[in-house]
Design a protein around this motif. Structure first.
Motif, PDB file in Angstrom:
ATOM      1  N   PHE A  12       0.815  -1.211   0.000  1.00 43.48           N
ATOM      2  CA  PHE A  12       0.000   0.000   0.000  1.00 43.48           C
ATOM      3  C   PHE A  12       0.853   1.269   0.000  1.00 43.48           C
ATOM      4  O   PHE A  12       0.347   2.371  -0.187  1.00 43.48           O
ATOM      5  CB  PHE A  12      -0.979   0.005   1.181  1.00 43.48           C
ATOM      6  N   LEU A  13       2.163   1.139   0.170  1.00 44.98           N
ATOM      7  CA  LEU A  13       3.068   2.291   0.160  1.00 44.98           C
ATOM      8  C   LEU A  13       3.540   2.666  -1.242  1.00 44.98           C
ATOM      9  O   LEU A  13       4.237   3.664  -1.410  1.00 44.98           O
ATOM     10  CB  LEU A  13       4.290   2.014   1.042  1.00 44.98           C
ATOM     11  N   LYS A  14       3.165   1.890  -2.248  1.00 44.45           N
ATOM     12  CA  LYS A  14       3.714   2.071  -3.605  1.00 44.45           C
ATOM     13  C   LYS A  14       3.534   3.483  -4.148  1.00 44.45           C
ATOM     14  O   LYS A  14       4.408   3.987  -4.837  1.00 44.45           O
ATOM     15  CB  LYS A  14       3.121   1.052  -4.570  1.00 44.45           C
ATOM     16  N   ASN A  15       2.434   4.139  -3.847  1.00 44.09           N
ATOM     17  CA  ASN A  15       2.196   5.489  -4.373  1.00 44.09           C
ATOM     18  C   ASN A  15       2.709   6.594  -3.453  1.00 44.09           C
ATOM     19  O   ASN A  15       2.571   7.769  -3.775  1.00 44.09           O
ATOM     20  CB  ASN A  15       0.704   5.687  -4.655  1.00 44.09           C
ATOM     21  N   THR A  16       3.275   6.214  -2.310  1.00 42.97           N
ATOM     22  CA  THR A  16       3.728   7.218  -1.346  1.00 42.97           C
ATOM     23  C   THR A  16       5.235   7.452  -1.387  1.00 42.97           C
ATOM     24  O   THR A  16       5.734   8.300  -0.652  1.00 42.97           O
ATOM     25  CB  THR A  16       3.319   6.813   0.083  1.00 42.97           C
ATOM     26  N   VAL A  17       5.949   6.710  -2.231  1.00 39.85           N
ATOM     27  CA  VAL A  17       7.415   6.840  -2.289  1.00 39.85           C
ATOM     28  C   VAL A  17       7.861   8.288  -2.535  1.00 39.85           C
ATOM     29  O   VAL A  17       8.790   8.760  -1.869  1.00 39.85           O
ATOM     30  CB  VAL A  17       8.021   5.862  -3.313  1.00 39.85           C
ATOM     31  N   PRO A  18       7.197   9.048  -3.441  1.00 45.33           N
ATOM     32  CA  PRO A  18       7.631  10.436  -3.638  1.00 45.33           C
ATOM     33  C   PRO A  18       7.508  11.302  -2.362  1.00 45.33           C
ATOM     34  O   PRO A  18       8.239  12.272  -2.215  1.00 45.33           O
ATOM     35  CB  PRO A  18       6.690  10.954  -4.733  1.00 45.33           C
ATOM     36  N   LEU A  19       6.642  10.929  -1.449  1.00 43.40           N
ATOM     37  CA  LEU A  19       6.524  11.639  -0.170  1.00 43.40           C
ATOM     38  C   LEU A  19       7.457  11.042   0.882  1.00 43.40           C
ATOM     39  O   LEU A  19       8.070  11.768   1.663  1.00 43.40           O
ATOM     40  CB  LEU A  19       5.076  11.581   0.329  1.00 43.40           C
ATOM     41  N   LEU A  20       7.570   9.723   0.888  1.00 44.10           N
ATOM     42  CA  LEU A  20       8.363   9.056   1.921  1.00 44.10           C
ATOM     43  C   LEU A  20       9.865   9.243   1.739  1.00 44.10           C
ATOM     44  O   LEU A  20      10.602   9.340   2.721  1.00 44.10           O
ATOM     45  CB  LEU A  20       8.033   7.564   1.961  1.00 44.10           C
ATOM     46  N   MET A  21      10.329   9.299   0.497  1.00 40.33           N
ATOM     47  CA  MET A  21      11.778   9.469   0.245  1.00 40.33           C
ATOM     48  C   MET A  21      12.320  10.753   0.862  1.00 40.33           C
ATOM     49  O   MET A  21      13.299  10.708   1.605  1.00 40.33           O
ATOM     50  CB  MET A  21      12.075   9.429  -1.256  1.00 40.33           C
ATOM     51  N   PRO A  22      11.710  11.916   0.577  1.00 44.15           N
ATOM     52  CA  PRO A  22      12.243  13.122   1.213  1.00 44.15           C
ATOM     53  C   PRO A  22      12.067  13.111   2.732  1.00 44.15           C
ATOM     54  O   PRO A  22      12.923  13.616   3.452  1.00 44.15           O
ATOM     55  CB  PRO A  22      11.467  14.275   0.579  1.00 44.15           C
ATOM     56  N   THR A  23      11.008  12.469   3.198  1.00 44.26           N
ATOM     57  CA  THR A  23      10.777  12.411   4.646  1.00 44.26           C
ATOM     58  C   THR A  23      11.893  11.650   5.347  1.00 44.26           C
ATOM     59  O   THR A  23      12.480  12.151   6.313  1.00 44.26           O
ATOM     60  CB  THR A  23       9.411  11.757   4.944  1.00 44.26           C
ATOM     61  N   ILE A  24      12.216  10.453   4.858  1.00 51.31           N
ATOM     62  CA  ILE A  24      13.260   9.661   5.507  1.00 51.31           C
ATOM     63  C   ILE A  24      14.633  10.288   5.280  1.00 51.31           C
ATOM     64  O   ILE A  24      15.485  10.253   6.167  1.00 51.31           O
ATOM     65  CB  ILE A  24      13.223   8.172   5.086  1.00 51.31           C
ATOM     66  N   THR A  25      14.837  10.898   4.129  1.00 49.75           N
ATOM     67  CA  THR A  25      16.125  11.554   3.856  1.00 49.75           C
ATOM     68  C   THR A  25      16.349  12.709   4.820  1.00 49.75           C
ATOM     69  O   THR A  25      17.429  12.829   5.420  1.00 49.75           O
ATOM     70  CB  THR A  25      16.176  12.046   2.393  1.00 49.75           C
ATOM     71  N   ILE A  26      15.341  13.536   4.987  1.00 53.84           N
ATOM     72  CA  ILE A  26      15.450  14.672   5.922  1.00 53.84           C
ATOM     73  C   ILE A  26      15.620  14.167   7.348  1.00 53.84           C
ATOM     74  O   ILE A  26      16.443  14.697   8.106  1.00 53.84           O
ATOM     75  CB  ILE A  26      14.227  15.603   5.783  1.00 53.84           C
ATOM     76  N   ALA A  27      14.868  13.134   7.719  1.00 53.45           N
ATOM     77  CA  ALA A  27      14.982  12.591   9.079  1.00 53.45           C
ATOM     78  C   ALA A  27      16.385  12.050   9.344  1.00 53.45           C
ATOM     79  O   ALA A  27      16.960  12.292  10.411  1.00 53.45           O
ATOM     80  CB  ALA A  27      13.931  11.497   9.291  1.00 53.45           C
ATOM     81  N   GLU A  28      16.948  11.345   8.368  1.00 48.39           N
ATOM     82  CA  GLU A  28      18.292  10.795   8.552  1.00 48.39           C
ATOM     83  C   GLU A  28      19.348  11.895   8.643  1.00 48.39           C
ATOM     84  O   GLU A  28      20.227  11.850   9.514  1.00 48.39           O
ATOM     85  CB  GLU A  28      18.633   9.840   7.411  1.00 48.39           C
ATOM     86  N   ILE A  29      19.266  12.864   7.760  1.00 46.39           N
ATOM     87  CA  ILE A  29      20.246  13.956   7.796  1.00 46.39           C
ATOM     88  C   ILE A  29      20.106  14.763   9.083  1.00 46.39           C
ATOM     89  O   ILE A  29      21.114  15.127   9.702  1.00 46.39           O
ATOM     90  CB  ILE A  29      20.134  14.837   6.536  1.00 46.39           C
TER      91      ILE A  29
END
Length: 143
Positions: free
Chosen positions: A58-75
């Motif tokens: 069910f996450l397949k369409n959320t990758v464009p939102l999740l990628m920047p979220t996890i990237t920002i969280a990690e940085i």
């Protein structure tokens, strides 16, 4: 028998607890800065991987939102941990280190959730040692 290294550190204002905080926080800073920067440098490749990874969920369409979220969280986790090490060394203030470790734990939980949803149980399992290390780091700030 006295531990001369620990005594020397304590004379410099670095207790055993602060030494533990510095080492754990520095490790997490390196881990998350490297991971976040890799995602920024290879954003398209990482995004393609995650799209493929989550294509049957069910996450397949959320990758464009999740990628920047996890990237920002990690940085953010890496930066706060890195700054936290400096604050511990130069002022003794643990606030930024604690915040960095908290962000790191939350980032790992996000990654773990994604791995479990994608049924990548090996990937999820590989996050467990990092999570335990981060929880130990958080605990070192609470004692």
């Amino acid at each position: 028998m006295e531990n001369t290294i620990l005594n020397t550190l304590e004379n410099a204002g670095i207790s055993g607890t602060v030494l533990l905080q510095i080492l754990l926080t520095l490790f997490v800073a390196i881990l998350f800065l490297q991971s976040g920067i890799d995602k920024v440098i290879n954003y398209k490749g990482e995004q393609a991987f995650y799209k493929s990874h989550f294509k049957k969920t069910f996450l397949k369409n959320t990758v464009p939102l999740l990628m920047p979220t996890i990237t920002i969280a990690e940085i953010a986790a890496g930066l706060f941990c890195g700054l936290g090490v400096l604050m511990l060394l130069f002022t003794g203030d643990p606030s930024l280190g604690f915040l960095g470790m908290l962000l790191a734990a939350l980032s790992i939980i996000m990654l773990f959730f994604g791995q479990r949803i994608a049924k990548d149980f090996g990937g999820a399992a590989s996050l467990v040692p990092y999570f335990i290390l981060t929880i130990i780091g958080l605990y070192s700030y609470l004692v």
